[in-house]
Write a protein that holds these residues in place. Structure first.
Motif, PDB file in Angstrom:
ATOM      1  N   GLU A  86     -35.859 -20.589  18.447  1.00  0.00           N
ATOM      2  CA  GLU A  86     -36.361 -20.552  17.746  1.00  0.00           C
ATOM      3  C   GLU A  86     -36.508 -21.939  17.236  1.00  0.00           C
ATOM      4  OE1 GLU A  86     -38.302 -18.166  14.041  1.00  0.00           O
ATOM      5  OE2 GLU A  86     -36.980 -17.327  14.866  1.00  0.00           O
ATOM      6  N   VAL A  87     -35.289 -22.455  16.788  1.00  0.00           N
ATOM      7  CA  VAL A  87     -35.205 -22.968  15.974  1.00  0.00           C
ATOM      8  C   VAL A  87     -35.640 -24.324  16.539  1.00  0.00           C
ATOM      9  CG1 VAL A  87     -32.700 -25.454  15.267  1.00  0.00           C
ATOM     10  CG2 VAL A  87     -32.995 -22.726  14.981  1.00  0.00           C
ATOM     11  N   PHE A  88     -35.744 -24.464  18.555  1.00  0.00           N
ATOM     12  CA  PHE A  88     -35.810 -25.591  19.186  1.00  0.00           C
ATOM     13  C   PHE A  88     -36.843 -25.894  19.923  1.00  0.00           C
ATOM     14  CE2 PHE A  88     -30.797 -26.130  20.056  1.00  0.00           C
ATOM     15  CZ  PHE A  88     -31.347 -26.313  20.153  1.00  0.00           C
ATOM     16  N   ASP A  89     -37.336 -24.227  19.628  1.00  0.00           N
ATOM     17  CA  ASP A  89     -39.377 -24.399  19.439  1.00  0.00           C
ATOM     18  C   ASP A  89     -40.040 -24.847  18.407  1.00  0.00           C
ATOM     19  OD1 ASP A  89     -41.426 -23.716  20.290  1.00  0.00           O
ATOM     20  OD2 ASP A  89     -41.414 -21.424  19.657  1.00  0.00           O
ATOM     21  N   ILE A  90     -40.185 -24.263  16.976  1.00  0.00           N
ATOM     22  CA  ILE A  90     -39.908 -24.628  16.536  1.00  0.00           C
ATOM     23  C   ILE A  90     -40.507 -26.554  15.825  1.00  0.00           C
ATOM     24  CG2 ILE A  90     -40.203 -24.524  13.233  1.00  0.00           C
ATOM     25  CD1 ILE A  90     -39.433 -21.764  13.426  1.00  0.00           C
ATOM     26  N   SER A  91     -39.068 -26.803  15.969  1.00  0.00           N
ATOM     27  CA  SER A  91     -38.944 -28.655  16.241  1.00  0.00           C
ATOM     28  C   SER A  91     -39.563 -29.308  16.942  1.00  0.00           C
ATOM     29  CB  SER A  91     -37.401 -28.369  15.965  1.00  0.00           C
ATOM     30  OG  SER A  91     -36.820 -28.584  17.032  1.00  0.00           O
ATOM     31  N   GLY A  92     -39.834 -28.233  18.052  1.00  0.00           N
ATOM     32  CA  GLY A  92     -40.763 -29.552  19.040  1.00  0.00           C
ATOM     33  C   GLY A  92     -39.779 -29.746  19.894  1.00  0.00           C
ATOM     34  N   PHE A  93     -38.765 -29.394  20.316  1.00  0.00           N
ATOM     35  CA  PHE A  93     -37.508 -29.976  21.240  1.00  0.00           C
ATOM     36  C   PHE A  93     -37.049 -29.064  22.656  1.00  0.00           C
ATOM     37  CE2 PHE A  93     -33.454 -32.131  18.829  1.00  0.00           C
ATOM     38  CZ  PHE A  93     -35.075 -32.604  18.044  1.00  0.00           C
ATOM     39  N   LEU A  94     -38.086 -28.222  22.570  1.00  0.00           N
ATOM     40  CA  LEU A  94     -38.954 -27.120  23.528  1.00  0.00           C
ATOM     41  C   LEU A  94     -39.533 -28.357  24.604  1.00  0.00           C
ATOM     42  CD1 LEU A  94     -38.656 -23.654  22.966  1.00  0.00           C
ATOM     43  CD2 LEU A  94     -36.257 -24.848  24.205  1.00  0.00           C
ATOM     44  N   ALA A  95     -40.372 -29.001  24.377  1.00  0.00           N
ATOM     45  CA  ALA A  95     -41.464 -29.721  24.452  1.00  0.00           C
ATOM     46  C   ALA A  95     -40.149 -30.775  25.053  1.00  0.00           C
ATOM     47  CB  ALA A  95     -42.254 -30.657  23.876  1.00  0.00           C
ATOM     48  N   ILE A  96     -39.614 -31.276  24.792  1.00  0.00           N
ATOM     49  CA  ILE A  96     -38.692 -33.042  25.630  1.00  0.00           C
ATOM     50  C   ILE A  96     -37.210 -32.338  26.113  1.00  0.00           C
ATOM     51  CG2 ILE A  96     -40.007 -34.643  24.136  1.00  0.00           C
ATOM     52  CD1 ILE A  96     -37.829 -34.014  22.103  1.00  0.00           C
ATOM     53  N   LEU A  97     -36.897 -31.595  25.963  1.00  0.00           N
ATOM     54  CA  LEU A  97     -36.024 -30.725  26.923  1.00  0.00           C
ATOM     55  C   LEU A  97     -35.905 -30.068  27.290  1.00  0.00           C
ATOM     56  CD1 LEU A  97     -33.003 -31.003  23.302  1.00  0.00           C
ATOM     57  CD2 LEU A  97     -33.520 -33.215  24.954  1.00  0.00           C
ATOM     58  N   THR A  98     -34.591 -30.102  28.751  1.00  0.00           N
ATOM     59  CA  THR A  98     -35.778 -28.438  29.575  1.00  0.00           C
ATOM     60  C   THR A  98     -33.661 -27.736  29.250  1.00  0.00           C
ATOM     61  OG1 THR A  98     -35.202 -30.703  31.018  1.00  0.00           O
ATOM     62  CG2 THR A  98     -34.416 -28.441  32.319  1.00  0.00           C
ATOM     63  N   VAL A  99     -34.801 -26.674  29.662  1.00  0.00           N
ATOM     64  CA  VAL A  99     -34.146 -25.726  28.513  1.00  0.00           C
ATOM     65  C   VAL A  99     -34.630 -24.578  29.658  1.00  0.00           C
ATOM     66  CG1 VAL A  99     -34.417 -23.952  26.874  1.00  0.00           C
ATOM     67  CG2 VAL A  99     -34.135 -26.007  26.189  1.00  0.00           C
ATOM     68  N   VAL A 100     -33.450 -24.330  30.665  1.00  0.00           N
ATOM     69  CA  VAL A 100     -33.221 -22.950  31.173  1.00  0.00           C
ATOM     70  C   VAL A 100     -32.758 -21.720  30.919  1.00  0.00           C
ATOM     71  CG1 VAL A 100     -33.343 -24.277  33.413  1.00  0.00           C
ATOM     72  CG2 VAL A 100     -31.453 -23.392  32.604  1.00  0.00           C
ATOM     73  N   ASP A 101     -33.118 -20.405  31.925  1.00  0.00           N
ATOM     74  CA  ASP A 101     -32.146 -18.879  31.247  1.00  0.00           C
ATOM     75  C   ASP A 101     -30.917 -18.884  31.054  1.00  0.00           C
ATOM     76  OD1 ASP A 101     -34.907 -18.800  30.060  1.00  0.00           O
ATOM     77  OD2 ASP A 101     -35.196 -16.812  31.579  1.00  0.00           O
ATOM     78  N   THR A 102     -30.312 -19.181  31.890  1.00  0.00           N
ATOM     79  CA  THR A 102     -29.214 -19.007  33.186  1.00  0.00           C
ATOM     80  C   THR A 102     -27.834 -20.488  33.326  1.00  0.00           C
ATOM     81  OG1 THR A 102     -29.209 -18.796  35.458  1.00  0.00           O
ATOM     82  CG2 THR A 102     -29.469 -16.842  33.393  1.00  0.00           C
ATOM     83  N   ARG A 103     -26.768 -20.343  33.372  1.00  0.00           N
ATOM     84  CA  ARG A 103     -25.816 -21.241  33.030  1.00  0.00           C
ATOM     85  C   ARG A 103     -25.710 -21.698  34.892  1.00  0.00           C
ATOM     86  NH1 ARG A 103     -19.750 -22.120  32.752  1.00  0.00           N
ATOM     87  NH2 ARG A 103     -20.174 -21.732  30.481  1.00  0.00           N
ATOM     88  N   PRO A 104     -26.366 -20.375  36.406  1.00  0.00           N
ATOM     89  CA  PRO A 104     -26.402 -21.275  37.312  1.00  0.00           C
ATOM     90  C   PRO A 104     -27.664 -21.816  37.610  1.00  0.00           C
ATOM     91  CG  PRO A 104     -25.223 -18.532  37.384  1.00  0.00           C
ATOM     92  CD  PRO A 104     -25.675 -19.136  35.344  1.00  0.00           C
ATOM     93  N   ALA A 105     -28.658 -21.645  36.777  1.00  0.00           N
ATOM     94  CA  ALA A 105     -29.948 -22.044  36.868  1.00  0.00           C
ATOM     95  C   ALA A 105     -29.797 -23.224  36.513  1.00  0.00           C
ATOM     96  CB  ALA A 105     -31.395 -21.287  36.223  1.00  0.00           C
TER      97      ALA A 105
END
Length: 112
Positions: A86-105
């Motif tokens: 949520e902090v990453f989302d609110i700050s807008g960081f999800l738009a500029i960073l690559t975020v995936v669900d799991t370590r293997p992914a």
């Protein structure tokens, strides 16, 4: 706050646990940037154990991403707790960073 790391092929996986806040952000930043300075280019930041991140902590992640990018590298974040996500989302960081669900992914994204 603790950091641990392991190599999976060419990918460095750094696991953070606890909190990244203004009290420890400088220490965490220097530890993470040390990996980049040692020549690491492909990095996964596993945040499954991180239960809090402040704006100072967000800056640390941004500095790591920037440092890797300058070395033609890449950063992938994985396994964010809901409150950290949520902090990453609110700050807008999800738009500029690559975020995936799991370590293997995350590892497979950098290994491809």
């Amino acid at each position: 706050m603790s950091l641990s790391s392991e190599k999976i092929g060419e990918v460095l996986v750094v696991s953070a646990s606890g909190q990244i806040n203004s009290a420890n952000a400088a220490e965490v930043e220097s530890a993470l940037l040390a990996y980049v300075n040692q020549g690491e280019r492909l990095c996964v930041l596993d945040l499954s154990g991180l239960d809090y991140i402040s704006s100072a902590g967000l800056r640390v992640v941004l500095m790591l991403a920037k440092g890797l990018k300058q070395k033609a590298g890449q950063l992938v974040l994985c396994a964010l707790q809901p409150q950290v996500h949520e902090v990453f989302d609110i700050s807008g960081f999800l738009a500029i960073l690559t975020v995936v669900d799991t370590r293997p992914a995350a590892v497979s994204q950098l290994s491809a």
